[in-house]
Scaffold this active site. Structure first.
Site, short mmCIF file in Angstrom:
data_model
loop_
_atom_site.label_atom_id
_atom_site.label_comp_id
_atom_site.label_asym_id
_atom_site.label_seq_id
_atom_site.Cartn_x
_atom_site.Cartn_y
_atom_site.Cartn_z
N LYS A 79 13.11 16.53 15.97
CA LYS A 79 13.61 17.84 16.39
C LYS A 79 14.18 17.78 17.80
CE LYS A 79 11.53 21.46 14.99
NZ LYS A 79 10.51 22.39 14.64
N ARG A 118 6.83 23.78 20.11
CA ARG A 118 7.00 23.27 18.73
C ARG A 118 6.73 21.78 18.66
NH1 ARG A 118 10.62 26.81 15.76
NH2 ARG A 118 11.22 28.55 17.09
N GLY A 138 5.52 20.79 8.11
CA GLY A 138 4.38 21.71 8.04
C GLY A 138 3.04 21.08 8.38
N MET A 164 2.05 19.75 11.35
CA MET A 164 1.55 19.97 12.71
C MET A 164 1.84 21.40 13.16
SD MET A 164 2.37 16.28 14.38
CE MET A 164 4.05 16.36 13.92
N ARG A 211 19.33 18.70 11.21
CA ARG A 211 18.99 17.32 10.84
C ARG A 211 19.84 16.94 9.65
NH1 ARG A 211 13.22 19.35 8.62
NH2 ARG A 211 14.20 20.70 7.14
N HIS A 235 -0.09 -0.82 -21.19
CA HIS A 235 0.87 -1.40 -22.14
C HIS A 235 2.00 -0.41 -22.43
CE1 HIS A 235 2.38 -2.26 -26.21
NE2 HIS A 235 2.32 -3.52 -25.79
N SER A 241 9.71 -18.89 -11.02
CA SER A 241 9.93 -17.46 -11.14
C SER A 241 8.60 -16.78 -10.83
CB SER A 241 10.41 -17.10 -12.54
OG SER A 241 10.60 -15.71 -12.62
N CYS A 255 10.27 -12.18 -11.77
CA CYS A 255 10.44 -11.48 -13.04
C CYS A 255 9.33 -10.48 -13.31
CB CYS A 255 10.60 -12.46 -14.19
SG CYS A 255 9.15 -13.51 -14.43
N TYR A 284 17.47 -14.75 -7.24
CA TYR A 284 17.73 -13.61 -8.11
C TYR A 284 16.46 -12.80 -8.36
CZ TYR A 284 15.54 -16.28 -11.88
OH TYR A 284 14.65 -16.98 -12.63
C1 PEP Z 1 4.13 -11.36 -14.47
O1 PEP Z 1 2.93 -11.66 -14.57
O2 PEP Z 1 4.63 -10.88 -13.45
C2 PEP Z 1 5.03 -11.54 -15.62
C3 PEP Z 1 6.32 -11.33 -15.49
O3 PEP Z 1 4.46 -11.88 -16.81
P1 PEP Z 1 3.72 -10.82 -17.75
O4 PEP Z 1 3.95 -9.46 -17.22
O5 PEP Z 1 4.28 -11.02 -19.11
O6 PEP Z 1 2.30 -11.27 -17.64
#
Ligand code: PEP
Ligand code: MG
Length: 903
Positions: free
Chosen positions: A28, A97, A106, A108, A341, A457, A788, A856, A876
């Site tokens: 502010k 203020r 809100g 403080m 702002r 899951h 990975s 991954c 990647y």
């Molecule tokens: C992981 O464990 O991050 C992974 C990609 O394998 P999964 O989720 O199949 O165990």
């Protein structure tokens, strides 16, 4: 800051600061300073720095020279205003203020009308010409000061005010006249005397000093501490304090207060947006005492103030080069700017505004990419419920996978498949899902479960498929056998009843809420040409920004996909290959029997027969995926989950066997199966016989998979294709595990190449998902051509949190207590799991400088985590098809040095 004389500067005039000094002056204060320097009509004032606050909080008292510096700046303020604080004849009043560097709305405190006392209230009445206004201002001061500074229960003041209203037979403040409000002041003062054992302070300077300290103290109020933990705002930053000359919007019909946006924060459209409330103070707007009017009405009410406001808005927007939101007051036809702002906006507006600003020459495309976020893009990719309809809200669960789904409730995977097959839209309702429900999940519009958290899951699979999912709706009692669920209040929903679920909010309704598909997804799917008339502003903006992000990013973006359909979609969405093809679903459905045969095999011949039957099916799976991903890498992960996941449930099977025995005709096959299920049963299957361990213990299993990959690649090559398989071994903890599988795989690859007469080059690498693998990455890399990072398991094993249980079990308590602001399964825990990733990267590259590095786990599509993966030097990220555009954008933003949302 320390001046030339060695004195620390604790107080800054507005004219001494700038918008870039948020850390010192708070958001502010920095923006008030900026507006002052732009020559905009800001009431004069000064800012006490966050440094002063930190000193106060650490030492328990204000810096020794703070009072003198406040005196100097107060004198300057008095001079500028031509009035003295609390002068009995014509008082200057100030507001005190809070304002930290990070927005903490809100959380403080603020005290208005400081400077009023038993005498100056009369001066204010004389000067303003309104006794009522003066007494109302005084009662507001005592009320706010009492609560904030003197720590008196606010209810006591509210009750006293209500009492006076009751005596006057009204329930509106506006019906109270000056005499009534003078009476209220008397009662409030009595409350102060009684609660504090002292009178309400009459000395204006004492009021000011106490108010400043109270604002400092409010940094450490319980709600502020909790808010900061959740928002990951540093606890030691402190707040600045702004002391500003009061201007009044409640002096009559020629006064008022309002808020304004320089563009529509909903759509990004240019125009005049905001609200105005005549004859009122800002707090009246919040309290909703009277209805505001749309801002364009101000033109009719006060053309002069309106025109000046519009000029000011234009000025601010071109100066800040962004949408601004503004608070202003009109005091007797004179416009005053109280705050500005860079304004919050919807996801769609963020994209549209960013490209508008490019076209207006205010920013360049790099900046446009920085101005939008992956989270915003993600929000734009889900179908949305539009308001209307007469559905009945039943409950709210966890918003596990965004989107809007409407369909008939079904309670089994089979019914979902059957009904969807005949063209019905269905929502699959389960207590929780398991791999067996996959077909039903694919067939359904969305999935609703009463148990399980955001990495259950159901949630993980649904997100992977871009399918709407609400999980952990614990208020619902799901009775799958009875094909119904019961909602709070006793509403029963039976099979075939239409329900609507909102995966962005977790809400569940009985009945149909209308939905519309996302135009952004239609664009990614290639259904809308961004250059055509069919494309709206939003689609055009998304196209421009993503194209630019692609040209800037260093990180590649692959996808986690294990069907040809998902592979094709991910490719349309911009994926540059598959980073994780999980092979487990390839062992379900009709193939489950073959897996049973494999497990029950007595002797090599039986086992080989089962493997031989599985191989051609696997080969076909890979063939189709390689075709969709022709010319791009496809990382196939060999079987990961424990084998017993492919076998019947222990309890169900025990019951079946017992019943058969009781009926006098024991079932031999089931008896053998039961023995196998018992043999394979584990207390901690996630830490048991899975991944590479399975490949080492079940002879021929991994070799069969590698053979299927090699055969499929050979066939594609012969057909003129360009398959690029990469074989990935899961759950490796020691290089010896990898070496053994590697040798076997290389042998199989050579055999197939020889037999087929074509070369089938395939990289062989490993997941890094066991902490030991990260710690011994240098050795492991000797035998791996790529790593990975499996950050799902790595998070599970680093924290010791069962990924299937903890989110539903106790994460809500951890989040409430602020132990973390977001689940480490959603956004990478940089300090712990991230550290292991870094160790893995460094070790791996030491051994093999050209080691290919990817990730991954679920984090591959999480915006904050993508920035980290960029910084740590991965090649990647790989994420579910629907997260691919998000990852592309965030990879571009990371390369352009945009801030992470969570930093
Ligand atoms: C992981 O464990 O991050 C992974 C990609 O394998 P999964 O989720 O199949 O165990
Ligand atoms: Mg894993």
């Amino acid at each position: 800051m320390t001046s030339g004389t060695g004195r620390t500067t604790w107080v800054y005039e507005f004219s001494q600061g700038s918008k870039d000094q948020k850390d010192l002056l708070g958001g502010k204060g920095a923006n008030l300073a900026e507006m002052t320097n732009l020559g905009l009509p800001v009431p004069p004032g000064f800012t006490i720095t966050t440094d002063a606050c930190r000193y106060y909080l650490e030492q328990g008292s204000t810096p020794p020279d703070l009072a003198d510096q406040v005196t100097e700046h107060l004198s300057a303020l008095e001079k500028a205003m031509g009035k003295t604080l609390g002068d009995p004849a014509d008082p200057l009043l100030v507001s005190v203020r809070s304002g930290a560097a990070a927005s903490m709305p809100g959380m403080m405190e603020t005290v208005l009308n400081v400077g009023l006392n038993d005498e100056s209230v009369r001066g204010l009445a004389a000067q303003s010409g309104s006794e009522r206004f003066a007494w109302d201002s005084y009662r507001r001061l005592i009320q706010m000061f009492g609560k904030t500074v003197l720590d008196i229960d606010g209810e006591l003041f509210a009750h006293a005010l209500d009492e006076v209203k009751r005596e006057q037979g009204t329930d509106s403040d506006l019906d109270l006249d000056a005499a009534h409000l003078e009476d209220v002041v008397g009662r409030f003062k009595a409350i102060v005397a009684e609660q504090c054992g002292r009178d309400f302070p009459q000395d204006p300077r004492e009021q000011l000093d106490l108010a400043i300290n109270a604002v400092f103290d409010s940094w450490n109020s319980e709600r502020a501490i909790l808010y900061r933990r959740r928002e990951r705002i540093p606890g030691d930053a402190g707040t600045a304090v702004n002391v500003v000359a009061m201007v009044f919007g409640n002096l009559g019909p020629d006064s008022g207060t309002g808020v304004a946006f320089t563009r529509d924060p909903g759509s990004g459209a240019q125009g005049v947006y905001g609200d105005y409330l005549q004859n009122a103070q800002g707090e009246d707007v919040v309290a909703g005492i009277r209805n505001t009017v749309p801002l364009p009405e101000l033109e009719r009410i006060d053309k002069g103030a309106y025109d000046e406001l519009l000029r000011t808005m234009e000025r601010l927007e071109s100066h800040y080069r962004d949408l601004c939101d503004i608070e202003f007051t009109v005091e007797r036809n004179k416009l005053w700017m109280l705050q500005t702002r860079v304004g919050k906006r919807t996801a769609a507006a963020a994209f549209v505004i960013a490209t508008q600003l490019v076209d207006e020459g205010l920013i360049d495309m790099d900046e446009a990419v920085r101005r939008v976020t992956g989270d915003q893009l993600g929000q734009l990719m889900f179908p949305r419920f539009v308001s209307g309809g007469d559905a009945q809200e039943l409950t709210q669960g966890m918003n596990a996978s965004p989107g809007a789904a409407v369909g008939k409730a079904v309670f089994s995977s089979e019914t979902a498949v059957e009904w969807a097959g005949r063209g019905e839209k269905v929502v699959l309702v389960r207590r929780e899902t398991n791999p067996d429900d996959l077909a039903g999940m694919i067939a359904a519009e969305g999935v609703l479960t009463s148990r399980g958290g955001k990495t259950s899951h159901a949630a993980v699979v649904a997100r992977g498929m871009g399918k709407t999912c609400v999980c952990g709706a614990e208020e619902l009692t799901v009775d799958t056998a009875g094909k119904k669920f019961t909602a709070p209040g006793g509403t029963e929903v039976t099979e075939g009843d239409v329900i609507s679920i909102d995966g962005s909010t977790g809400k569940v309704w009985l009945g149909e809420v209308p939905v519309e598909p996302s135009s952004v997804v239609r664009y990614f799917e290639g259904e809308i040409d961004p250059e055509s008339d069919e494309a709206d502003d939003l689609v055009r903006s998304v196209h421009r920004i993503l194209t630019h992000a692609d040209s800037r990013r260093r990180l590649g973006v692959r996808t986690n996909a294990d069907t040809p359909e998902d592979s094709a979609r991910a490719r349309r969405f911009g994926a540059q290959g598959i980073g994780l093809c999980r092979t487990e679903h390839m062992f379900l459905g009709e193939r489950r029997q073959l897996v049973e045969k494999l497990i029950l095999a007595e002797g090599d011949d039986e086992r080989q027969a089962a493997l031989d039957a599985l191989e051609p099916l696997q080969r076909q799976d890979f063939l189709e995926i390689f075709e969709e991903m022709d010319g791009l890498p496809v990382t196939v992960r060999l079987l990961d989950p424990p084998l017993h996941e492919f076998l019947p449930d222990l309890t169900d099977l025990s019951v079946r066997v017992a019943v058969a025995e009781a009926q006098g005709h024991p079932d031999e096959a089931n008896l053998r199966l039961l023995a196998a299920v018992r043999r394979l049963h584990e207390q901690n299957p996630m830490l048991g016989l899975r991944g590479v361990r399975l490949g080492l213990v079940v002879p021929g299993l991994f070799a069969m998979q590698v053979r299927a990959i090699a055969e499929a690649a050979a066939e594609r090559r012969k057909a003129g294709g360009d398959p690029r398989p990469e074989i990935m071994i899961p759950l490796v903890g020691a290089v010896q595990e990898l070496e053994a599988i590697r040798e076997e795989s290389e042998r199989v690859l050579a055999e197939v190449a020889e037999a087929r007469g074509v070369d089938v080059p395939a990289l062989i690498g490993t997941m890094i998902e066991v902490p030991r693998a990260a710690l011994t990455a240098e050795e492991i890399a000797q035998s791996a051509e790529f790593f990975s990072f499996g950050t799902n398991d790595l998070t599970q094993m680093t924290w010791g949190f069962s990924r299937d249980d903890v989110e539903a079990a106790f994460f809500h308590a951890y989040l409430d207590k602020g132990i973390f602001g977001i689940s480490p399964f959603e956004s990478l825990d940089l300090d712990g799991v991230g550290r292991l990733v870094q160790i893995g990267v460094e070790g791996g590259r030491r051994a093999r400088p050209d080691l290919k590095l990817g990730i991954c786990g679920e984090h591959g599509g999480d915006p904050d985590s993508v920035h980290f993966f960029h910084e740590v030097g991965l090649d990647y990220v790989s994420c579910s098809p629907f997260r691919v555009p998000v990852a592309r954008l965030e990879a571009g933003r990371a390369a352009l040095g945009a801030e992470r949302a969570g930093s």
